[in-house]
Design a protein around this motif. Structure first.
Motif, mmCIF file in Angstrom:
data_model
loop_
_atom_site.group_PDB
_atom_site.id
_atom_site.type_symbol
_atom_site.label_atom_id
_atom_site.label_comp_id
_atom_site.label_asym_id
_atom_site.label_seq_id
_atom_site.Cartn_x
_atom_site.Cartn_y
_atom_site.Cartn_z
ATOM 1 N N LEU A 64 -68.997 -35.107 -2.593
ATOM 2 C CA LEU A 64 -68.887 -35.474 -1.403
ATOM 3 C C LEU A 64 -68.586 -36.235 -0.925
ATOM 4 C CD1 LEU A 64 -73.314 -35.514 -1.428
ATOM 5 C CD2 LEU A 64 -72.230 -33.880 -0.259
ATOM 6 N N TYR A 65 -68.395 -36.757 -0.021
ATOM 7 C CA TYR A 65 -66.514 -37.975 0.460
ATOM 8 C C TYR A 65 -67.615 -38.636 1.348
ATOM 9 C CZ TYR A 65 -64.579 -34.486 -1.637
ATOM 10 O OH TYR A 65 -63.939 -33.470 -2.127
ATOM 11 N N TYR A 66 -66.818 -39.745 1.441
ATOM 12 C CA TYR A 66 -67.552 -40.759 2.563
ATOM 13 C C TYR A 66 -66.096 -40.990 3.473
ATOM 14 C CZ TYR A 66 -71.465 -41.250 -0.243
ATOM 15 O OH TYR A 66 -72.863 -41.171 -1.147
ATOM 16 N N ASN A 67 -66.607 -42.114 4.632
ATOM 17 C CA ASN A 67 -65.756 -42.199 5.404
ATOM 18 C C ASN A 67 -63.681 -42.710 4.801
ATOM 19 O OD1 ASN A 67 -66.938 -40.821 7.431
ATOM 20 N ND2 ASN A 67 -66.419 -42.728 8.999
ATOM 21 N N PHE A 70 -61.058 -40.060 3.552
ATOM 22 C CA PHE A 70 -60.321 -38.962 3.684
ATOM 23 C C PHE A 70 -58.814 -38.633 4.237
ATOM 24 C CE2 PHE A 70 -65.250 -37.530 4.083
ATOM 25 C CZ PHE A 70 -64.424 -36.115 5.326
ATOM 26 N N ASP A 92 -68.805 -29.905 0.550
ATOM 27 C CA ASP A 92 -69.299 -30.755 2.305
ATOM 28 C C ASP A 92 -68.466 -30.266 3.317
ATOM 29 O OD1 ASP A 92 -68.702 -32.683 3.943
ATOM 30 O OD2 ASP A 92 -68.596 -34.731 1.710
ATOM 31 N N ALA A 93 -69.686 -30.380 4.701
ATOM 32 C CA ALA A 93 -69.165 -29.788 5.396
ATOM 33 C C ALA A 93 -67.713 -31.025 6.236
ATOM 34 C CB ALA A 93 -70.650 -29.302 6.245
ATOM 35 N N GLY A 94 -68.058 -31.354 5.957
ATOM 36 C CA GLY A 94 -66.908 -32.073 6.707
ATOM 37 C C GLY A 94 -65.909 -32.235 6.305
ATOM 38 N N GLU A 97 -64.444 -29.475 8.840
ATOM 39 C CA GLU A 97 -64.026 -30.046 10.461
ATOM 40 C C GLU A 97 -63.003 -30.854 9.363
ATOM 41 O OE1 GLU A 97 -66.160 -29.254 12.186
ATOM 42 O OE2 GLU A 97 -65.213 -29.924 13.689
ATOM 43 N N SER B 120 -77.732 -34.057 2.722
ATOM 44 C CA SER B 120 -76.710 -34.976 1.964
ATOM 45 C C SER B 120 -75.391 -35.442 3.274
ATOM 46 C CB SER B 120 -75.814 -34.971 1.087
ATOM 47 O OG SER B 120 -77.666 -34.716 -0.293
ATOM 48 N N THR B 122 -72.288 -37.719 4.589
ATOM 49 C CA THR B 122 -72.300 -38.985 3.877
ATOM 50 C C THR B 122 -70.909 -39.186 4.804
ATOM 51 O OG1 THR B 122 -70.674 -37.748 3.011
ATOM 52 C CG2 THR B 122 -73.125 -39.413 2.071
ATOM 53 N N ASN B 123 -70.780 -38.699 5.968
ATOM 54 C CA ASN B 123 -69.494 -39.109 6.663
ATOM 55 C C ASN B 123 -69.301 -38.564 8.127
ATOM 56 O OD1 ASN B 123 -67.847 -36.184 6.131
ATOM 57 N ND2 ASN B 123 -68.248 -36.144 4.406
ATOM 58 N N SER B 124 -67.914 -39.135 8.719
ATOM 59 C CA SER B 124 -68.164 -38.595 10.300
ATOM 60 C C SER B 124 -67.816 -37.199 10.278
ATOM 61 C CB SER B 124 -67.000 -39.237 10.845
ATOM 62 O OG SER B 124 -67.404 -40.870 10.828
ATOM 63 N N ALA B 126 -68.908 -34.598 8.566
ATOM 64 C CA ALA B 126 -69.603 -33.662 8.365
ATOM 65 C C ALA B 126 -70.967 -34.095 10.028
ATOM 66 C CB ALA B 126 -70.536 -34.003 6.754
#
Ligand code: SF4
Lengths: 303, 397
Positions: A64-67, A70, A92-94, A97, B120, B122-124, B126
């Motif tokens: 799972l990633y944090y800003n 990126f 992570d769905a991020g 995107e 969960s 955790t980021n923009s 997502a």
């Protein structure tokens, strides 16, 4: 046609598997995936990728990633794209995107081992993902029903330790600090073991990496008995994890699964060969069910 | 400055009313189906309807959690259930499994949906993913720090919800199968046996590291972010969430009213310092040690609970006020108390009185020395009218 999907120990070990005609590998990228047995840098991916034209690499980006992550994630994705890597396992769905924003094209595998539990979700998410690693806690019938109701690429774990838990917390480090114990190694190469004080059958491996703590099963799932069902029902990838298993035993296990898949041995022979490998195994949830309603819980626990 | 929503849990209709009367702007509740917390009493559709009517009457909101991770067999009846919730006009649902989003979209069901912390997030990126799926709100992962939260808020135009109080999964939400493997109870469908809180022996190969005084546990301290509320409000966060659909009405009343006070005092007067009274109140409701979670970065052992002795079940709650006429309080007993006990009365309209119990009367107004029976109806002399749902607690020195 089902294919075996396997882990590596080091670069040399790849030849062992190419010799068995196995060409699909999961590769964990340092910093971007949960640490496992082998964790490589991007340059090393390039070397593996160039070894054989038919090699199929699944690059594992399952964190799972944090800003903050990126920028480096963007750059690694661009580089993977340049290397013509096509298959990424993500959690992570991020990342979906981000890839869209970068205009890149990958075959994304949804690698959640806890959330891919029904066919309708998988059908819906097929708009974003090409494949799905099915959750370890669903049983054979549930897996087959998912297969019947979706065209998505499906992966099922057929051998090895299963991930039970992931946390951002450094649970072992914290424990050692709190109790003023001398720190020891407890990483993916040196896991510790926890045993439930009230039930010694509840026993697991536990380890940390720079992103948190992971608990895995102590026993290895062994789906030899179910392999036929997976093959005739076209489960696309059958994954064998090498986590906390010595190289030699793993090679023997892969050989057994591969021979059974290629029909050079039958199930009885496979089972008897398996006995010699001498690893603790279970069928995990393949033949089992969990409960969740209060009434069912009470019934199960005899309350 | 924007006023954030104070969002409280409610395990049944009575708790819903208490939470809203004590100052929550919205409650989240679980129906009989498709909701985690199988042990909570949970709402029938009739109850949901009544809860929504009650909330809307006070211009407050009700969200229904539809947050299990579905197995194939659980899909039956989902569309019909969502249709019913839409008809009842709930203000939104909180979902974790994308099958719920799919069903809402496929059948054009008129429902707002929030994405649960089980995903969960955790980021923009997502957040953007779920926004593009039509979500009106995202419940952030509990692992997010304040600095991260601020950045997330600046980068999105959908609502963000953040946990401020209550128990926490020690794992990333939705990514724990300890209960499944250890007790065959599916945590992602509401059956969690809280295996993270058990005691474990810890071994390095065959050598035991732990001993009877320091068994390994993964238990987490509960979250208490009361003293960070002013920062959170200033960040523009949309919703502040209290955890605990299984908690008692006393817990709810205490925690909700404390948070209500702190938010209102900050918004009205810019008071950043949380008054001792509110801190004291929150401590009274706590039955486990609390910590700051991840809000100011990550502090390893500070947020873990290593000592079960840090758990202290509360016994202070002694009665619920059913009625008052300026002469007597009619009370339903909740814990044993007696003449000469020092007690406090607090209520939904910020009533607060502290006094010694001089006399107790039974249902027939006969004088008694002690009130020993749970749910026993008793009377206390009290010369002021107070709101129904006020509560009495014992002062324990
Ligand atoms: S065992 Fe603990 S961490 Fe896991 S789901 Fe249950 S409460 Fe959460």
């Amino acid at each position: 046609m089902s294919k075996l999907l396997i882990d590596l120990y080091d670069f040399d070990s790849i030849n062992d598997y190419l010799a068995l005609n196995i060409k699909s590998f999961i590769i964990n990228l340092q910093e971007f995936s949960t640490e496992k047995t082998l964790n490589v840098f991007l340059e090393q991916v390039e070397i593996i990728n160039d070894l054989d034209d038919e090699i199929e690499l699944f690059i594992n980006l399952d964190r799972l990633y944090y800003n903050d992550d990126f920028n480096s994630l963007s750059s690694i994705l661009k580089k993977l794209n340049k290397l013509k890597i096509r298959k990424l396992i993500i959690n992570d769905a991020g990342v979906v995107e981000l890839i869209k924003e970068l205009g890149l094209k990958f075959e994304l595998i949804n690698g959640s081992n806890t959330l891919n539990t029904n066919y309708q979700t998988i059908e819906f998410l097929s708009n974003y993902y090409r494949g799905f690693y099915l959750s370890n806690e669903i049983n054979l019938n549930e897996i087959l029903k998912i297969r019947d109701n979706t065209n998505a690429m499906l992966m099922v774990q057929v051998f090895g330790k299963q991930l039970m838990f992931s946390s951002k917390r450094k649970l072992l480090t914290s424990y050692f600090q709190f109790h003023h114990l001398d720190l020891i190694d407890f990483n993916s190469q040196n896991p510790l073991i926890i045993k439930d004080l009230n039930d010694i059958n509840n026993k697991s491996y536990i380890y940390e990496d720079s992103n948190g703590t992971y608990v895995t099963t102590y026993k290895n799932v062994n789906a030899l008995d179910y392999l036929y069902d997976f093959i005739v029902n076209d489960i696309d990838y059958l994954y064998l994890s090498n986590l906390f298993i010595d190289r030699n035993s793993y090679l023997r296990v892969v050989n057994i699964f591969s021979s059974l898949l290629e029909q050079t041995i039958n199930l009885d022979m496979a089972k008897s060969m398996f006995k010699d490998v001498n690893l603790e195994v279970s069928s995990s949830f393949l033949n089992d069910e969990t409960v969740f309603n209060l009434e069912d819980i009470k019934k199960m626990e005899g309350i | 400055m924007k006023k954030p929503e104070l969002l409280a849990p409610a395990g049944d209709l009575n708790k819903l009313k208490i939470a809203l009367l004590y100052g929550a702007d919205a409650v989240y509740i679980g129906g009989k189906q498709f909701s985690l917390r199988s042990a909570a009493s949970n709402f029938s559709l009739e109850d949901i309807k009544e809860g929504v009517l009650f909330a809307h009457y006070y211009s407050k909101k009700v969200y229904v959690v539809v947050n299990i991770i579905f197995h194939n067999d659980n899909l039956v009846g989902l569309k019909e259930y969502l249709d019913e919730l839409s008809e009842i006009r709930v203000d939104g649902i909180i979902c974790a499994d994308m099958v719920v989003v799919d069903t809402i979209k496929k059948y054009h069901i008129n429902l707002n949906y929030h994405i649960s912390t089980q995903q969960s997030i955790t980021n923009s990126y997502a957040i953007k993913f779920y926004k593009n799926l039509g979500a009106s709100r995202v419940v952030l992962a509990r692992e997010i720090s304040f600095d991260q939260l601020k950045e997330l808020k600046e980068n999105t135009d959908i609502e963000l919800e953040y946990f401020v109080h209550g128990a926490m999964c020690v794992a990333y939400s939705g990514r724990c199968m300890l209960s499944n493997y250890y007790s065959k109870r599916d945590s992602n469908r509401g059956g969690c046996s809280q295996s993270c809180r058990w005691n474990y022996q810890l071994f390095n190969d065959d050598n035991e590291i732990s001993n009877k005084d320091n068994y390994f546990t993964m238990s987490s301290k509960d979250l208490n972010l009361a003293s960070y509320l002013y920062l959170l409000i200033a960040s523009g966060i949309d919703s502040l969430k209290i955890e605990g659909r299984m908690k008692s009405i006393y817990y709810l009343a205490t925690v909700v009213s404390s948070y209500r006070n702190i938010i209102d005092e900050y918004l009205a007067n810019g008071i950043e310092q949380v008054r001792d009274f509110n801190i004291d109140n929150l401590n009274k409701a706590a039955n486990r040690a609390t910590g700051n979670g991840f809000i100011d970065g990550y502090h390893y052992e500070d947020i873990q609970l290593y000592n079960n002795r840090e758990e202290h079940p509360t016994k202070e709650f002694i009665g619920l006020v059913l009625d008052s006429d300026g002469e007597y309080l009619k009370i339903e007993q909740r814990n044993n108390f007696k003449v000469n006990d020092d007690v406090e009365l607090f209520g939904p309209n910020k009533e607060f009185y502290s006094f010694k119990v001089m006399e107790i009367f039974d249902e027939n107004k006969n004088s008694i020395e002690v009130a020993p029976h749970p749910q026993q109806i008793i009377y206390l002399k009290f010369d002021k009218k107070v709101s129904p749902y006020s509560m009495l607690r014992k002062v324990i020195s």
